[in-house]
Design an enzyme around this catalytic site. Structure first.
Site, PDB file in Angstrom:
ATOM      1  N   LYS A   1      10.960  -1.453  -2.631  1.00  0.00           N
ATOM      2  CA  LYS A   1      10.690  -2.228  -1.420  1.00  0.00           C
ATOM      3  C   LYS A   1       9.067  -2.201  -1.248  1.00  0.00           C
ATOM      4  CE  LYS A   1      10.581  -1.867   3.203  1.00  0.00           C
ATOM      5  NZ  LYS A   1       9.459  -2.823   3.558  1.00  0.00           N
TER       6      LYS A   1
ATOM      7  N   GLU B   1       7.181  11.735   1.035  1.00  0.00           N
ATOM      8  CA  GLU B   1       5.621  11.807   0.877  1.00  0.00           C
ATOM      9  C   GLU B   1       5.366  11.403   2.375  1.00  0.00           C
ATOM     10  OE1 GLU B   1       1.851  11.537   0.952  1.00  0.00           O
ATOM     11  OE2 GLU B   1       2.218  10.436  -0.505  1.00  0.00           O
TER      12      GLU B   1
ATOM     13  N   CYS C   1      -3.686   9.051   3.723  1.00  0.00           N
ATOM     14  CA  CYS C   1      -2.565   9.830   4.086  1.00  0.00           C
ATOM     15  C   CYS C   1      -3.462  11.364   3.708  1.00  0.00           C
ATOM     16  CB  CYS C   1      -1.390   9.928   3.596  1.00  0.00           C
ATOM     17  SG  CYS C   1      -1.357  10.144   1.622  1.00  0.00           S
TER      18      CYS C   1
ATOM     19  N   GLU D   1      -2.201  11.632  13.726  1.00  0.00           N
ATOM     20  CA  GLU D   1      -2.640  10.743  12.519  1.00  0.00           C
ATOM     21  C   GLU D   1      -3.085   9.265  13.100  1.00  0.00           C
ATOM     22  OE1 GLU D   1      -1.759   9.898   7.920  1.00  0.00           O
ATOM     23  OE2 GLU D   1      -0.183   9.545   9.276  1.00  0.00           O
TER      24      GLU D   1
END
Length: 495
Positions: free
Chosen positions: A178, A253, A287, A387
């Site tokens: 996806k 992850e 990330c 974050e």
């Protein structure tokens, strides 16, 4: 007004629209304008893709291919990626706002991952076991785990897809991936290269859609054996819950709030350059971005001054132009969140050294934000912990190695870290003690198909890239063979 680019999904070897004709818009972040339309996958589309993937592993060419032949397929795909890297880079830049000079390089470099795993395809092997029973020969072999469901976010989509698709195919699995609903175009164009590479139908399937219903239907499907997810922790929690329905293996992850540590004995120029690259590269939308900057007290003032000057000199503009050094953020929601976090940080005592504002870099709108450095007096500030996925670095000062190690590990995240020091013994001590899956020493944001990466704590589990990743898409099967000519004894008769 130019007509919108129309995209198609890849299901069972064909480029198709959604089964119900549904579609959604994709927006160019540098202008804020709609430029493409992608299919909105339904549960029926997911079902069709998973069945095709399952069938490809049980019937047809893929099921009977040797490992070397699978490697040839991956090599052909790698060659096509190299050939079409400029086109893919343009599409990804238009869709995400990342610099074209970066996207075209990345599109070309991911070919190395497919070449690497092409070479690994015929290196997967089992072992013979020195069993403690007479007249028995026992060995293991590795077989593909099954259909793999892969989900990737919008940033570095081609790369993050490569580190899932390439080892999965090398192991003999099939994949249903996806793509991100925020920037699907380049990945759907990648599907056209899959067809050109001659990879059999159903081996790679690409769906564009949202978490509901597409993502949920895919990650909970009973024929999915493994889920490889890259994204945020909120979505990851839903994926974990979905996998309870099919008991699929999981690798996650997730995000990061990576510490970038600079000691007084570091090469300051190199460390400033590393810090700038670590947080302002890709507009901070990585990330592994070095978003927590820890500076030893003796160099902190000079370092912050030099970094603020470097940040202020960054040329922000149209990501397609060669002279631009930083492009826009991918979504407007990111700008709103950054502004809220900065406002909170200033109330909590933060000192804004540069940036901190949205801007219209090209006079035509777009979601641009200035590279920002904010000095934070305390570790417990919100901006130090969360974050942001933006070009914003929170800078703090530390006294000694013991203190900075405590501060660096004081986070829910554990994906990456950077250490700058000329003291190699200290670097090694720090690298071993920092709770992170990746540690860069006197460098930052370097990748290779040879080296594994992944996180710990809220940054996820499992590893991608590296040779071991192939084995993660297999499972061992143990075979026992009786070498004796004598009949087996009847266990119910006395000996």
């Amino acid at each position: 007004m130019q007509s919108l680019k129309q995209c198609r999904m890849l299901i069972d070897g064909a480029c198709v629209e959604a089964s119900d004709g549904g579609a959604f818009d994709s927006v160019d972040p540098s202008s804020g304008e709609v430029w493409a339309r992608a299919p909105e996958a339904t549960e029926h589309d997911v079902e069709k893709a998973v069945l095709a993937a399952h069938r490809s592993m049980r019937e047809g060419p893929w099921a009977s291919m040797s490992p070397s032949e699978r490697g040839h397929c991956l090599r052909r795909l790698a060659e096509l990626l190299e050939e079409h890297s400029e086109d893919l880079g343009r599409l990804e830049t238009r869709d995400t706002g990342k610099l074209f000079q970066e996207t075209r390089w990345q599109a070309k470099y991911i070919a190395e991952f497919f070449h690497f795993y092409a070479g690994a395809a015929d290196k997967i092997h089992g072992e013979t076991l020195p069993i403690d029973k007479p007249d028995l020969f026992v060995f293991t072999e590795r077989e593909p785990v099954g259909v793999v469901a892969a989900i990737v976010p919008w940033n570095s989509q081609l790369f993050l897809s490569a580190v899932k698709i390439a080892p999965a195919l090398a192991a003999g699995c099939s994949v249903v991936l996806k793509v991100s609903e925020h920037a699907p175009v380049a990945m759907l164009a990648f599907g056209e290269l899959v067809l050109k590479a001659g990879i059999p139908p159903g081996v790679i399937n690409l769906l564009s859609g949202h978490g509901e219903p597409c993502g949920k239907a895919l990650t909970s499907h009973p024929l999915v054996a493994r889920v490889s997810f890259t994204g945020g922790s909120v979505a990851a929690a839903r994926v974990v819950a979905n996998s309870a329905e099919n008991f699929a293996q999981l690798s996650l992850e997730l995000g990061g709030k990576s510490p970038f540590i600079v000691f007084e004995d570091a090469d300051i120029e190199s460390a400033v350059n590393g810090a700038v690259a670590g947080i302002f590269g890709a507009s901070g939308q990585s990330c592994v971005a070095g978003s927590r900057l820890y500076l030893q007290e003796g160099i902190a003032e000079e370092f912050l001054q030099r970094m603020a000057e470097a940040a202020g000199a960054i040329r922000i503009g149209d990501p397609m132009k060669e002279e631009s050094q930083m492009g826009p953020l991918c979504t407007f929601a990111q700008i709103e969140r950054v502004e809220q976090q900065l406002e909170t940080a200033l109330r909590e005592g933060g000192r804004l050294l540069c940036g901190g504002k949205r801007l219209d870099a090209e006079g035509k709108g777009g979601w641009f934000f200035q590279p920002t450095v904010i000095e934070c007096p305390r570790q417990d500030m919100t901006i130090v912990d969360e974050e942001l996925f933006a070009p914003v670095v929170a800078a703090l000062r530390f006294r000694d190695e013991e203190e900075v190690l405590r501060l660096a590990n004081d986070s829910n995240y554990g994906l990456a870290a950077g250490i700058f020091s000329r003291d190699s013994a200290r670097c090694l001590r720090m690298a071993r003690s920092i709770q992170a899956g990746i540690v860069w020493v006197n460098t930052y944001r370097v990748i290779s198909p040879i080296a594994p990466f992944g996180g710990q704590k809220f940054s996820g589990y499992g590893r991608e890239s590296g040779f071991q990743a192939v084995y993660d898409y297999t499972r061992p099967k143990t075979v026992w063979m009786n070498m004796s000519d004598a009949a087996m004894a009847n266990p119910f008769q006395p000996r």
